[in-house]
Design an enzyme around this catalytic site. Structure first.
Site, mmCIF file in Angstrom:
data_model
loop_
_atom_site.group_PDB
_atom_site.id
_atom_site.type_symbol
_atom_site.label_atom_id
_atom_site.label_comp_id
_atom_site.label_asym_id
_atom_site.label_seq_id
_atom_site.Cartn_x
_atom_site.Cartn_y
_atom_site.Cartn_z
ATOM 1 N N PHE A 114 -11.440 -6.566 -12.485
ATOM 2 C CA PHE A 114 -10.288 -7.359 -12.053
ATOM 3 C C PHE A 114 -10.776 -8.738 -11.589
ATOM 4 C CE2 PHE A 114 -6.879 -8.534 -9.074
ATOM 5 C CZ PHE A 114 -5.766 -8.291 -9.875
ATOM 6 N N ASP A 185 -15.034 0.023 -6.880
ATOM 7 C CA ASP A 185 -13.655 -0.334 -6.563
ATOM 8 C C ASP A 185 -12.757 0.776 -7.102
ATOM 9 O OD1 ASP A 185 -11.058 -1.378 -6.453
ATOM 10 O OD2 ASP A 185 -11.790 -3.434 -6.616
ATOM 11 N N TYR A 210 -1.414 0.173 -1.945
ATOM 12 C CA TYR A 210 -0.050 -0.115 -2.421
ATOM 13 C C TYR A 210 0.159 0.269 -3.865
ATOM 14 C CZ TYR A 210 -2.469 -4.374 -3.939
ATOM 15 O OH TYR A 210 -3.373 -5.249 -4.493
ATOM 16 N N LYS A 211 -0.909 0.674 -4.562
ATOM 17 C CA LYS A 211 -0.751 1.110 -5.951
ATOM 18 C C LYS A 211 -0.393 2.595 -5.936
ATOM 19 C CE LYS A 211 -3.523 -2.636 -7.754
ATOM 20 N NZ LYS A 211 -4.870 -3.169 -7.861
ATOM 21 N N ARG A 357 1.220 -2.224 -20.299
ATOM 22 C CA ARG A 357 0.564 -1.237 -19.455
ATOM 23 C C ARG A 357 1.587 -0.254 -18.899
ATOM 24 N NH1 ARG A 357 -3.003 -2.989 -14.305
ATOM 25 N NH2 ARG A 357 -0.968 -3.603 -13.547
HETATM 26 C C1 LIG Z 1 -5.026 -4.625 -7.588
HETATM 27 C C2 LIG Z 1 -6.444 -5.011 -7.544
HETATM 28 C C3 LIG Z 1 -6.904 -5.985 -6.644
HETATM 29 C C4 LIG Z 1 -5.949 -6.747 -5.765
HETATM 30 O O1 LIG Z 1 -6.549 -7.240 -4.616
HETATM 31 P P1 LIG Z 1 -5.656 -7.665 -3.370
HETATM 32 O O2 LIG Z 1 -6.590 -8.377 -2.480
HETATM 33 O O3 LIG Z 1 -5.089 -6.415 -2.784
HETATM 34 O O4 LIG Z 1 -4.551 -8.545 -3.869
HETATM 35 C C5 LIG Z 1 -8.269 -6.242 -6.598
HETATM 36 N N1 LIG Z 1 -9.137 -5.574 -7.409
HETATM 37 C C6 LIG Z 1 -8.720 -4.647 -8.288
HETATM 38 C C7 LIG Z 1 -9.703 -3.937 -9.149
HETATM 39 C C8 LIG Z 1 -7.357 -4.341 -8.399
HETATM 40 O O5 LIG Z 1 -6.945 -3.450 -9.279
#
Ligand SMILES: *Cc1c(COP(=O)(O)O)cnc(C)c1O
Length: 398
Positions: A114, A185, A210-211, A357
């Site tokens: 990400f 992660d 939150y996911k 997705r």
């Molecule tokens: C959703 C996601 C994020 C989002 O980070 P936030 O700081 O919560 O906005 C970061 N890394 C990955 C791999 C994600 O899937």
């Protein structure tokens, strides 16, 4: 006891008629969350005011909820704490890991990670100066790229775009044999599939709530530090709540015990109340069963889409071992197709340049939802109803 999926589904608030295949991006609200948040507002914040920190246990929440998440990710009790956003937690874990392997200067990640994780690593290596650098390779090459220059391997277990899943145990083992530390992660793993942090001997892990864990927009992230590192890892973000004695108000920083030191500042009490309600749904759930059911739903979806909308190209690996809880398809007009789907009540999302997705979260998605989603998608493709100007206008959040 096997999971009663229908009973679990009834615990979520889902707008009538909507098929929500985006729990991988923002999990839906559990029905008990508004009352729990209302209680935190009226009876705790409203009536207790500052006394809430002690009387309502606000200060202990990040650890208490951390323990409930620990069970879901195979972590030892007392190794997980909530707070901040995932990007911040990535930075924190990576900074501590780099400091623990000082002779090496390379952070290894993959091009499917990400962007925020990569941006945070870039920012950190720039701040550290010297020879520090971020190296990215294709996801399939992540393991073979671990060599004796790598200080820290930083990977997201499940690729946010393709849904491809890394082999966490093998990569961790290989990294350790090469003298590197690993930061995992779990953004697309926690609440989606069984994770065994203790079993694979992960060093650090981070993730969001939150996911798949339904804490609501802006819900706090979590960080895990292996017990063997917990009193060694030095926090780069050395905030007062990670101090050994925050209320001694010392002039200089002394890290708190174990995972406490990974706290930074004041916890988001109202958001934690929503997470507390959401975790009630998770406390008795076996993630192996959740993931097995997700794979069944994914297979149903893949089979249906491939036979009825063959112009969409599967981007997710077919092997069950290499899948998380999402299925992605490619199409050059992916954005417009997704908007057309959303207009018909099937919510997934789009990730540039061409990925549609779909998340399969069995606590609130069933076979019926999947069958209906396939039918609607097939019709959109058959009649080309995506081909309208209004579906091609890009919104800020895709
Ligand atoms: C959703 C996601 C994020 C989002 O980070 P936030 O700081 O919560 O906005 C970061 N890394 C990955 C791999 C994600 O899937």
């Amino acid at each position: 006891m096997p999971i009663d999926f229908a009973a679990k589904k009834a615990l979520f608030h889902l707008p009538e008629g909507l098929i929500y295949l985006d729990g991988n991006s923002l999990g839906p609200m559990v029905r008990t969350a508004p009352a729990r948040v209302d209680q935190a507002m009226q009876a705790e914040w409203g009536d207790l005011l500052i006394r809430g920190w002690n009387k309502a246990g606000w200060m202990a929440q990040p650890r208490a909820l951390g323990d409930r998440i620990a069970r879901l990710i195979g972590a030892e009790p007392g190794t997980v704490v909530l707070g901040d956003t995932l990007s911040i937690k990535v930075y924190q874990a990576l900074a501590s890991a780099l400091e623990m392997n000082p002779r090496r200067k390379v952070v290894l990640s993959d091009t499917g990670n990400f962007p925020s994780d990569l941006y945070m690593a870039e920012g950190l290596t720039r701040t550290l100066g010297g020879q520090y650098r971020l190296k990215t390779v294709a996801p399939e090459e992540a393991m073979s790229a671990i060599d004796e220059t790598v200080a820290v391997v930083m990977l997201t277990e499940v690729d946010y775009r393709t849904g491809r899943r890394h082999h966490m145990a093998d990569i961790t083992k290989c990294a350790h044999e090469m003298g590197a530390l690993v930061v995992w992660d779990l953004a697309h793993s926690a609440g989606a599939l069984p994770v065994d942090l203790a079993g694979v001997k992960a060093d650090f892990a981070v993730g969001c709530t939150y996911k798949y864990l339904n804490s609501g927009p802006g819900g706090p992230a979590f960080i895990y530090v292996a017990p063997r590192h917990a009193d060694v890892a030095r926090p780069a973000l050395s905030g007062w709540l990670g101090h050994a004695a925050p209320f001694a108000f010392d002039q200089s920083y002394r890290p708190g015990q174990g995972i406490e030191r990974m706290r930074v500042g004041t916890p988001p009490v109202l958001q934690l109340a929503a997470l507390d309600a959401a975790l009630d749904v998770w406390d008795d759930v076996d993630l192996r069963e959740v993931h097995a059911q997700s794979l069944r739903l994914q297979d149903q979806f893949i089979k249906g889409v491939e036979s009825r909308a063959p112009m969409l190209q599967l981007a997710t690996p077919r092997s069950h071992q290499m899948r998380g809880s999402q299925v992605s398809f490619r199409h050059p007009e992916g954005y417009a197709i997704m908007q057309a789907l959303i207009a018909e009540g099937v919510i997934g999302d789009f990730r540039a340049p061409d990925i549609l997705r779909f998340g399969f979260t069995p606590l609130f998605i069933d076979e019926d939802d999947v069958a209906r989603a396939i039918g609607i998608l097939a019709r959109i493709m058959d009649y080309g109803t995506w081909d309208k100007p209004e579906f091609k206008l890009r919104a800020a959040v895709t």
